[in-house]
Each structure stands twice: as structure tokens, then as C-alpha cells.
Write an enzyme that holds these catalytic residues in place. Sequence first.
Site, PDB file in Angstrom:
ATOM      1  N   ASP A  72       0.818  -1.220   0.000  1.00 27.61           N
ATOM      2  CA  ASP A  72       0.000   0.000   0.000  1.00 27.61           C
ATOM      3  C   ASP A  72       0.847   1.263   0.000  1.00 27.61           C
ATOM      4  O   ASP A  72       2.068   1.207   0.152  1.00 27.61           O
ATOM      5  CB  ASP A  72      -0.953  -0.005   1.209  1.00 27.61           C
ATOM      6  CG  ASP A  72      -0.293  -0.547   2.479  1.00 27.61           C
ATOM      7  OD1 ASP A  72       0.942  -0.483   2.590  1.00 27.61           O
ATOM      8  OD2 ASP A  72      -1.026  -1.027   3.358  1.00 27.61           O
ATOM      9  N   ASP A 141      -7.448  -3.731  14.407  1.00 24.77           N
ATOM     10  CA  ASP A 141      -8.821  -4.051  13.992  1.00 24.77           C
ATOM     11  C   ASP A 141      -8.838  -5.194  12.975  1.00 24.77           C
ATOM     12  O   ASP A 141      -9.844  -5.449  12.322  1.00 24.77           O
ATOM     13  CB  ASP A 141      -9.501  -2.806  13.396  1.00 24.77           C
ATOM     14  CG  ASP A 141      -8.747  -2.242  12.197  1.00 24.77           C
ATOM     15  OD1 ASP A 141      -7.755  -2.869  11.757  1.00 24.77           O
ATOM     16  OD2 ASP A 141      -9.142  -1.175  11.685  1.00 24.77           O
ATOM     17  N   HIS A 143      -7.126  -5.503  10.193  1.00 22.73           N
ATOM     18  CA  HIS A 143      -6.911  -5.207   8.766  1.00 22.73           C
ATOM     19  C   HIS A 143      -5.606  -5.804   8.256  1.00 22.73           C
ATOM     20  O   HIS A 143      -4.630  -5.897   9.001  1.00 22.73           O
ATOM     21  CB  HIS A 143      -6.995  -3.696   8.472  1.00 22.73           C
ATOM     22  CG  HIS A 143      -5.891  -2.864   9.037  1.00 22.73           C
ATOM     23  ND1 HIS A 143      -6.107  -1.667   9.682  1.00 22.73           N
ATOM     24  CD2 HIS A 143      -4.549  -3.022   9.036  1.00 22.73           C
ATOM     25  CE1 HIS A 143      -4.969  -1.135  10.058  1.00 22.73           C
ATOM     26  NE2 HIS A 143      -4.000  -1.940   9.684  1.00 22.73           N
ATOM     27  N   GLU A 148      -9.553  -2.265   5.582  1.00 26.72           N
ATOM     28  CA  GLU A 148     -10.174  -1.980   6.867  1.00 26.72           C
ATOM     29  C   GLU A 148     -11.400  -2.880   7.068  1.00 26.72           C
ATOM     30  O   GLU A 148     -11.862  -3.516   6.113  1.00 26.72           O
ATOM     31  CB  GLU A 148     -10.598  -0.508   6.894  1.00 26.72           C
ATOM     32  CG  GLU A 148      -9.428   0.478   6.737  1.00 26.72           C
ATOM     33  CD  GLU A 148      -8.612   0.665   8.015  1.00 26.72           C
ATOM     34  OE1 GLU A 148      -8.487  -0.293   8.796  1.00 26.72           O
ATOM     35  OE2 GLU A 148      -8.092   1.768   8.220  1.00 26.72           O
TER      36      GLU A 148
HETATM   37  P1  PGA Z   1       2.232  -2.104  12.595  1.00 27.36           P
HETATM   38  O1  PGA Z   1       1.048  -1.947  11.565  1.00 27.36           O
HETATM   39  O2  PGA Z   1       3.152  -3.127  12.043  1.00 27.36           O
HETATM   40  O3  PGA Z   1       2.890  -0.750  12.645  1.00 27.36           O
HETATM   41  O4  PGA Z   1       1.644  -2.520  13.892  1.00 27.36           O
HETATM   42  C1  PGA Z   1       0.455  -3.075  11.023  1.00 27.36           C
HETATM   43  C2  PGA Z   1      -0.758  -2.710  10.197  1.00 27.36           C
HETATM   44  O5  PGA Z   1      -1.433  -1.738  10.520  1.00 27.36           O
HETATM   45  O6  PGA Z   1      -1.033  -3.440   9.231  1.00 27.36           O
END
Ligand code: PGA
Length: 260
Positions: A72, A141, A143, A148
Site C-alpha cells: 500500500d 482491527d 486489517h 479496513e
Molecule cells: P504495525 O502496523 O506493524 O505498525 O503494527 C500493522 C498494520 O497496521 O497493518
Amino acid sequence: MRLIIKDNYDNASLWVAKYIAKKINDFAPTPDKPFVLGLPTGSTPLGVYKELIKMYKNGEVSFSNVVTFNMDEYVGLSPEHPQSYHYFMWDNFFNHIDIKKENTHILNGLAENIEEECENYEKAIKEIGGIHLFLGGIGEDGHIAFNEPFSSLSSRTRQKTLTTDTIKVNSRFFDNDISQVPTTALTVGVATIMDAKEVIIMATGAKKAHAVYMGIEQPMSHKWTISALQAHRHGIIVCDEPATAELETETVKYFKDIEK
Ligand code: PGA
């Protein structure tokens, strides 16, 4: 599904790095037959990137015939912006290994025609023959990439609006100022990730424990996009101990037993 449980973050990262390096080496990639790797940003993969850089420097793995596709990118940030995922990837990984710039792919968050940008990304993945291994992280959450809650489980690369929760969590990278966090991103879809031959999702830290529980023990649901991994033929979740805190004892026992 496999669930790999390591005692801490460093050992989880090491396991993933070794797994990726072995996959690349076993594949013996050439310019005509590259190994295709899907990659994430975020804090979780930093340990994996560190270990892979170490292995590259020790001559244990080369990325010269590896092609990458990132998950992304924020809409509206230039590749030079320190919080863009372009910047992140070069700063934390690509600048330290022998990957060819033309072999790296990251969605362009400044594209004039966003729809075309997303379509071309899917096309490029298809043309190269698909992704061999997609590495990802997971949000609190549930995702995966920026898919999301309530993203379609058959979604493809597209623009997504970020939830307030995700914006808040990510504001730590933007001087804790939520007004600086882009509100949309381009992201591969759940189906783009699930098309990969293998998918490894890393989840570390107690904050991810509920998402791990929803993804592994609860039925597949678009509310927790991680749960789509249940339908993947070669899905692996790699956790540290704290991330398994909400799993039933029996679940942990089962996965530890089959990995013995
Ligand atoms: P993080 O993010 O590795 O910084 O915890 C993971 C994500 O949001 O996919």
C-alpha cells in the site's frame, strides 16, 4: 493454516526472515524466473528487514533476482516524504540490499488517474505470474494492508478511506498530529493478497491479540479481514507469545504440537 509462536518479537522476526531467505534460495531465481515477494511497511516488519539485510551482507541470500510489490501507499504523499511507504522501503530495506530499482513496485499515491494506477498494479502482478510469497502485518482491527473492517474479501487494488482508528494509530509517525495523516490510501485488496501462493502474516505484541483471536478462532468475516487467511491453502500467522493471549489454551497447544 499454520500458526508459528515464538517467545518474543526478535525470534518471530528471525523465523520469518529465515523462511523468506530459504524460499528465495530454494527457488534459485534468475532474471527470467524471478522470485516475487509481496512486502509490508509498519513497525512489525522492521525486525524481518534487519535480519534479511544481515543475511544479505553475510552472503546468505541475494535479492538481485527478486521482484517486489508493496501492499500500500498513502494518497497524496510524494516518494520523498519521510512518512511515505516509498521512503520507508528504501530507508529500511531496499537501500541496504542488492535489489534492482526496476524490480521494486510501490503504488503511486500521487497518480493522476488512481483507478488506472490500481488496475495497472494488478496487471503487473498478473503479468509476472503472481506473487510467490506475500508478507504482511495486521492492524489492531484485523486489517491486512489497508483493507479496513468490512472491506470485501474479494477486493482488488483500489483507493480506501482510512478509519479514524487507523489514522489515530498511524499518527505516531506524523508527530502525533492526526491532521497530518492522509485520509486515504491505495492498497492491494484482500483477494490480491490471497492470490499469492503463500501468505505470512506477522502479529506481535499484546495489542494484536484480539485480532489474532478473531482471525484464527472466529468464523471468516469481512469485519476482520485477516480471517480471509482461513481460506488460503498456504497461510501462516507468525506471533510472539503476547499476541496469542486471547487464544484458547487448546488452540495454542494444537499449533505448538504440529510444529514440534
Ligand atoms: P504495525 O502496523 O506493524 O505498525 O503494527 C500493522 C498494520 O497496521 O497493518
